[in-house]
Design a protein around this motif. Structure first.
Motif, short mmCIF file in Angstrom:
data_model
loop_
_atom_site.label_atom_id
_atom_site.label_comp_id
_atom_site.label_asym_id
_atom_site.label_seq_id
_atom_site.Cartn_x
_atom_site.Cartn_y
_atom_site.Cartn_z
N THR A 95 -0.32 -0.17 3.58
CA THR A 95 -0.65 -1.03 3.61
C THR A 95 -1.05 -1.01 5.16
N THR A 96 -2.27 -1.76 5.78
CA THR A 96 -2.78 -1.64 6.99
C THR A 96 -1.31 -1.81 7.98
N TYR A 97 -0.23 -2.91 7.52
CA TYR A 97 0.65 -3.67 8.14
C TYR A 97 1.88 -2.20 8.53
N SER A 98 1.59 -1.22 7.22
CA SER A 98 2.81 -0.04 7.50
C SER A 98 2.15 1.03 8.60
N PRO B 63 15.12 -11.76 4.31
CA PRO B 63 14.09 -11.45 4.00
C PRO B 63 13.60 -11.09 5.22
N TYR B 64 13.16 -9.56 4.19
CA TYR B 64 12.99 -8.20 5.06
C TYR B 64 12.07 -8.26 6.08
N SER B 65 11.20 -9.14 6.43
CA SER B 65 10.60 -9.35 7.73
C SER B 65 11.51 -9.75 8.58
N VAL B 108 6.18 -2.83 9.94
CA VAL B 108 6.73 -2.00 8.74
C VAL B 108 6.93 -3.18 7.59
N SER B 109 7.83 -4.00 8.08
CA SER B 109 8.57 -4.68 6.98
C SER B 109 7.25 -5.97 6.22
N LEU B 110 6.48 -6.32 7.31
CA LEU B 110 5.09 -6.76 6.71
C LEU B 110 4.74 -6.62 5.64
#
Lengths: 117, 115
Positions: A95-98, B63-65, B108-110
């Protein structure tokens, strides 16, 4: 000028950095083994643990060749490995976030190395 | 929830202490086999173990975030340990670099395809 500092720092720490990358590869392998074991396959889990132990050993050796403040954060490159391999091995979407996360983490690691020059 | 946040901070501190002791092992050990005789090895492994146990216990409830960027706090602590106890050079670049790593793990978490 920062590029020169980065090159100088990487040259200084090249053994430590190389060993930490090896450590990351091993950690990624053990994570893959644990993932495909799906908590059922004991053999994979045990092999994963052994490889993780080896990775810790490699990290100790790596620490001999550089400062803790430079080498320890290199473990965060593991997120990069995990995302890339997640895509190629398990078809996980990037994803873009990644991508933002990977770029930010790598920039952070680069800055840390420049700081050690 | 507050307890979980405190526990995460605690586990990151233990993780950093663990890496500090592993750094001590690398400085003191004279050979590969000699590593196994170093007390710091077992102290470090102990701190890592506690850190992992706390993580395994609570990661389901956060939560992962939040969890993922908080685990990167480990590098803040190890930077401080490196500066105060190991007398390593710490400057704006290293501090900013660690801050970017924390921000990066948040992104990354998002980007994770899980809950």
């Amino acid at each position: 000028m920062m590029l020169n500092l980065l090159i100088k720092s990487v040259k200084k720490n090249k053994i430590g950095i190389s060993l930490m990358i090896l450590c990351n590869i091993l950690v990624t392998i053990s994570q893959i083994l644990w993932k495909i074991s799906e908590v059922k396959n004991i053999t994979f889990i045990i092999i994963g643990m052994l490889i993780y132990g080896l990775a810790s050993f490699i990290m100790i050796i790596a620490f001999k060749y550089g400062d803790l403040s430079v080498l320890h954060p290199l473990l965060t490159l593991n997120y990069v490995f995990a995302i890339v391999l997640g895509y190629f091995l398990f078809k996980e979407t990037i994803t873009t976030y990644s991508i933002m996360g990977v770029i930010t983490i790598v920039t952070g690691v680069i800055l840390i190395n420049i700081g050690d020059a | 929830m507050v307890i979980n946040i405190i526990l995460i901070i605690l586990l990151t501190i233990f993780g950093a202490i663990g890496s500090f002791f592993l750094k001590k092992v690398s400085a003191k050990a004279s050979s590969l086999l000699n590593i196994l005789t170093q007390a710091s090895l077992y102290v470090g492994a102990f701190f890592y173990l506690i850190s992992m146990l706390i993580y395994i216990t609570i990661f389901k409830y956060i939560p992962y975030s939040i969890a993922l960027p908080m685990t990167s706090l480990t590098y803040v602590w190890s930077l401080m340990l490196a500066y105060f106890l190991l007398k390593e050079k710490v400057n704006k670049f290293k501090i900013f670099g660690v801050s970017l790593i924390i921000l990066g793990t948040f992104f990354v978490s998002l980007g994770l395809n899980r809950i």
